[in-house]
Design a protein around this motif. Structure first.
Motif, PDB file in Angstrom:
ATOM      1  N   ILE A   6       0.840  -1.208   0.000  1.00  0.00           N
ATOM      2  CA  ILE A   6       0.000   0.000   0.000  1.00  0.00           C
ATOM      3  C   ILE A   6       0.870   1.251   0.000  1.00  0.00           C
ATOM      4  CG2 ILE A   6      -1.700   1.312   1.325  1.00  0.00           C
ATOM      5  CD1 ILE A   6      -2.803  -1.359   2.352  1.00  0.00           C
ATOM      6  N   ILE A   7       1.945   1.246   0.821  1.00  0.00           N
ATOM      7  CA  ILE A   7       2.831   2.416   0.914  1.00  0.00           C
ATOM      8  C   ILE A   7       3.486   2.722  -0.427  1.00  0.00           C
ATOM      9  CG2 ILE A   7       4.989   3.242   1.934  1.00  0.00           C
ATOM     10  CD1 ILE A   7       4.159   1.746   4.521  1.00  0.00           C
ATOM     11  N   ARG A   8       3.975   1.716  -1.099  1.00  0.00           N
ATOM     12  CA  ARG A   8       4.649   1.914  -2.384  1.00  0.00           C
ATOM     13  C   ARG A   8       3.729   2.585  -3.405  1.00  0.00           C
ATOM     14  NH1 ARG A   8       6.950  -3.218  -1.274  1.00  0.00           N
ATOM     15  NH2 ARG A   8       5.277  -4.237  -2.457  1.00  0.00           N
ATOM     16  N   LYS A   9       2.454   2.229  -3.364  1.00  0.00           N
ATOM     17  CA  LYS A   9       1.509   2.734  -4.348  1.00  0.00           C
ATOM     18  C   LYS A   9       0.883   4.066  -3.939  1.00  0.00           C
ATOM     19  CE  LYS A   9      -1.458   2.731  -7.794  1.00  0.00           C
ATOM     20  NZ  LYS A   9      -1.041   3.047  -9.179  1.00  0.00           N
ATOM     21  N   TYR A  10       0.614   4.258  -2.658  1.00  0.00           N
ATOM     22  CA  TYR A  10      -0.248   5.374  -2.271  1.00  0.00           C
ATOM     23  C   TYR A  10       0.377   6.431  -1.363  1.00  0.00           C
ATOM     24  CZ  TYR A  10      -3.822   2.428  -4.316  1.00  0.00           C
ATOM     25  OH  TYR A  10      -4.550   1.688  -5.192  1.00  0.00           O
ATOM     26  N   ARG A  11       1.593   6.235  -0.885  1.00  0.00           N
ATOM     27  CA  ARG A  11       2.178   7.266  -0.034  1.00  0.00           C
ATOM     28  C   ARG A  11       2.679   8.422  -0.892  1.00  0.00           C
ATOM     29  NH1 ARG A  11       5.519   5.789   5.168  1.00  0.00           N
ATOM     30  NH2 ARG A  11       3.358   5.364   5.708  1.00  0.00           N
ATOM     31  N   LYS A  12       2.294   9.635  -0.524  1.00  0.00           N
ATOM     32  CA  LYS A  12       2.686  10.820  -1.297  1.00  0.00           C
ATOM     33  C   LYS A  12       4.144  11.175  -1.056  1.00  0.00           C
ATOM     34  CE  LYS A  12      -1.888  12.960  -1.688  1.00  0.00           C
ATOM     35  NZ  LYS A  12      -2.713  14.156  -1.361  1.00  0.00           N
ATOM     36  N   ASN A  13       4.554  11.163   0.227  1.00  0.00           N
ATOM     37  CA  ASN A  13       5.931  11.505   0.567  1.00  0.00           C
ATOM     38  C   ASN A  13       6.753  10.231   0.658  1.00  0.00           C
ATOM     39  OD1 ASN A  13       8.334  12.455   1.534  1.00  0.00           O
ATOM     40  ND2 ASN A  13       7.466  13.585   3.265  1.00  0.00           N
ATOM     41  N   ARG A  14       7.438   9.883  -0.404  1.00  0.00           N
ATOM     42  CA  ARG A  14       8.159   8.612  -0.458  1.00  0.00           C
ATOM     43  C   ARG A  14       9.381   8.580   0.470  1.00  0.00           C
ATOM     44  NH1 ARG A  14       6.545   5.801  -5.037  1.00  0.00           N
ATOM     45  NH2 ARG A  14       4.348   6.292  -5.351  1.00  0.00           N
ATOM     46  N   THR A  15       9.784   9.751   1.006  1.00  0.00           N
ATOM     47  CA  THR A  15      10.975   9.772   1.874  1.00  0.00           C
ATOM     48  C   THR A  15      10.649   9.346   3.301  1.00  0.00           C
ATOM     49  OG1 THR A  15      10.636  12.102   2.465  1.00  0.00           O
ATOM     50  CG2 THR A  15      11.980  11.630   0.507  1.00  0.00           C
ATOM     51  N   GLU A  16       9.354   9.300   3.638  1.00  0.00           N
ATOM     52  CA  GLU A  16       8.960   8.878   4.985  1.00  0.00           C
ATOM     53  C   GLU A  16       9.230   7.384   5.156  1.00  0.00           C
ATOM     54  OE1 GLU A  16       4.949   9.888   5.763  1.00  0.00           O
ATOM     55  OE2 GLU A  16       5.270  12.049   5.739  1.00  0.00           O
ATOM     56  N   THR A  17       9.703   7.019   6.338  1.00  0.00           N
ATOM     57  CA  THR A  17      10.033   5.610   6.600  1.00  0.00           C
ATOM     58  C   THR A  17       9.115   4.980   7.637  1.00  0.00           C
ATOM     59  OG1 THR A  17      11.654   6.297   8.275  1.00  0.00           O
ATOM     60  CG2 THR A  17      12.449   5.967   6.014  1.00  0.00           C
ATOM     61  N   LYS A  18       8.156   5.743   8.178  1.00  0.00           N
ATOM     62  CA  LYS A  18       7.260   5.191   9.190  1.00  0.00           C
ATOM     63  C   LYS A  18       6.304   4.173   8.559  1.00  0.00           C
ATOM     64  CE  LYS A  18       4.329   9.288   8.734  1.00  0.00           C
ATOM     65  NZ  LYS A  18       3.787  10.470   9.434  1.00  0.00           N
ATOM     66  N   GLY A  19       5.706   3.361   9.424  1.00  0.00           N
ATOM     67  CA  GLY A  19       4.813   2.318   8.946  1.00  0.00           C
ATOM     68  C   GLY A  19       3.551   2.878   8.312  1.00  0.00           C
ATOM     69  N   LEU A  20       2.681   1.970   7.913  1.00  0.00           N
ATOM     70  CA  LEU A  20       1.447   2.363   7.236  1.00  0.00           C
ATOM     71  C   LEU A  20       0.649   3.347   8.084  1.00  0.00           C
ATOM     72  CD1 LEU A  20      -0.346   1.694   4.691  1.00  0.00           C
ATOM     73  CD2 LEU A  20      -1.608   0.146   6.213  1.00  0.00           C
ATOM     74  N   GLN A  21       0.253   4.454   7.482  1.00  0.00           N
ATOM     75  CA  GLN A  21      -0.577   5.449   8.147  1.00  0.00           C
ATOM     76  C   GLN A  21      -2.019   5.331   7.654  1.00  0.00           C
ATOM     77  OE1 GLN A  21       0.976   7.686  10.619  1.00  0.00           O
ATOM     78  NE2 GLN A  21       2.273   5.890  10.260  1.00  0.00           N
ATOM     79  N   PHE A  22      -2.956   5.811   8.468  1.00  0.00           N
ATOM     80  CA  PHE A  22      -4.367   5.712   8.097  1.00  0.00           C
ATOM     81  C   PHE A  22      -4.640   6.442   6.792  1.00  0.00           C
ATOM     82  CE2 PHE A  22      -8.959   6.773   8.644  1.00  0.00           C
ATOM     83  CZ  PHE A  22      -9.426   5.469   8.652  1.00  0.00           C
ATOM     84  N   GLU A  23      -3.932   7.517   6.538  1.00  0.00           N
ATOM     85  CA  GLU A  23      -4.096   8.258   5.291  1.00  0.00           C
ATOM     86  C   GLU A  23      -3.751   7.385   4.089  1.00  0.00           C
ATOM     87  OE1 GLU A  23      -2.611  12.475   3.258  1.00  0.00           O
ATOM     88  OE2 GLU A  23      -1.627  11.670   5.042  1.00  0.00           O
TER      89      GLU A  23
END
Length: 364
Positions: free
Chosen positions: A229-246
């Motif tokens: 999910i993070i690879r596809k939908y995270r806007k800020n790719r530099t963040e390393t924290k786990g999956l966020q509700f957003e």
């Protein structure tokens, strides 16, 4: 003269008796027609039973098999006298039926009765009950009730927690494990129910349970699904924290989410729609319980199914079923209106079918 007078009185008495009998027969016929079991109504009459749409338009079964064209699982609502059903349960079924008929919502309210759906439905043959599992609404407790009824354990307290979800050991067969004709018979005749809750609050519960706390130690949620999910939908790719509700909301609201769902397999049952899980417009359910009123709904379901003298629903901790508006607003407070609207668009069928209001933060 006396004989004639006696005969006259006897004839009058006999006529009066016939008149009373005739009026009684008319009254009986009127009562029968007024309170007749709706299952016996003719096709042109509107049934009193408030059920969902009964026709299954498309059915997919495993191994390339198909049911006969005449397969139309109609089911039955609670077989007791309908006039004694609490109004709230009749209103829920009435709402469901009306929304199912709304052509504007057809894509959001209808689904095929596929193997995916049949896998969600657990069977208690001994008491003729079908229960559709909708995760994150207290289903573990209902599974315990059915496990006891099926005879695998003598009481709910005796069931080990690790057995409840082990479908090889808990004695709960899935509807998909039966032949086509046996599936048809059970869908037509058995008491059928499932539980719902506010769709957005359910998604929050799924996110917390699978990606934050993960109490059952299911590492694939954090180590396989979350990264996808993070690879596809995270806007800020530099963040390393786990999956966020957003990230989770953006994934669920994506119209093209299915390509990831296929990779995730049946794990998606924790956040897919009630429509996809239980096909409520294709299968006629007897009762729909609400998590928010479970204290009242659980005893009613047990009584409606005719098993209230055999088992009790486990004690519900105070306040656990109450809708937490503040929590929902807090989780969605940092998410863009665009992403929330896309999420609502996907779950709109669940909101409308089961009478949940559109969130206030979408209306402002």
């Amino acid at each position: 003269w006396l004989v004639s007078d006696n005969m006259h009185h006897q004839w009058l008495l006999l006529a009066a008796c016939f008149w009373v009998i005739f009026m009684f027969m008319v009254a009986s016929k009127f009562i029968t027609l007024t309170f007749k079991d709706p299952d016996g109504y003719g096709a042109k009459q509107e049934p009193l039973i408030l059920t969902a749409v009964t026709k299954v338009e498309e059915v997919h079964v495993p191994e390339g098999k198909h049911w006969p064209e005449e397969f139309q699982p109609t089911g039955k609502a609670f077989s007791g006298n309908l006039i004694h059903q609490p109004l709230v349960h009749m209103e829920r079924l009435e709402l469901l039926r009306n929304v199912c008929r709304d052509t504007a919502l057809r894509n959001l309210s209808h689904t095929a009765v596929s193997k995916f759906v049949l896998d969600r439905i657990f069977v208690c043959d001994k008491h003729k009950i079908l229960f559709c599992q909708t995760p994150k609404v207290g289903n573990t407790q209902w599974k315990k009730v059915l496990i006891v009824l099926n005879g695998a354990f003598s009481s709910i307290e005796d069931i080990p927690e690790n057995i409840v979800h082990d479908h090889e050991k808990n004695g709960l067969p899935r509807l998909s494990s039966f032949s086509d004709s046996e599936i048809k018979k059970r869908l037509n005749l058995y008491f059928k129910f499932f539980i719902v809750r506010d769709p957005f609050e359910r998604l929050i519960s799924a996110f917390k349970d699978k990606f934050v706390h993960n109490p059952r130690f299911e590492p694939w949620y954090r180590h396989e699904i979350a990264p996808g999910i993070i690879r596809k939908y995270r806007k800020n790719r530099t963040e390393t924290k786990g999956l966020q509700f957003e990230d989770f909301v953006r994934y669920l609201g994506d119209p093209n989410h299915r390509w990831l769902d296929v990779q995730f397999g049946d794990h998606i049952i924790h956040w897919v729609t009630y429509v996809e899980l239980c096909a409520p417009c294709e299968i006629t359910y007897s009762v729909i319980g609400h998590h928010e009123t479970l204290e009242d709904d659980a005893p009613y379901i047990l009584k409606a199914a005719g098993i209230d003298h055999l088992v009790s629903y486990p004690t519900i901790p105070p306040g656990i079923t109450v809708y937490n508006k503040t929590k929902v607003e807090r989780y969605f407070s940092g998410i863009s209106k665009r992403d929330i609207r896309r999420l609502y668009a996907r779950f709109e069928g669940d909101f409308k079918l089961f009478g949940y209001r559109e969130p206030d933060f979408l209306l402002n």
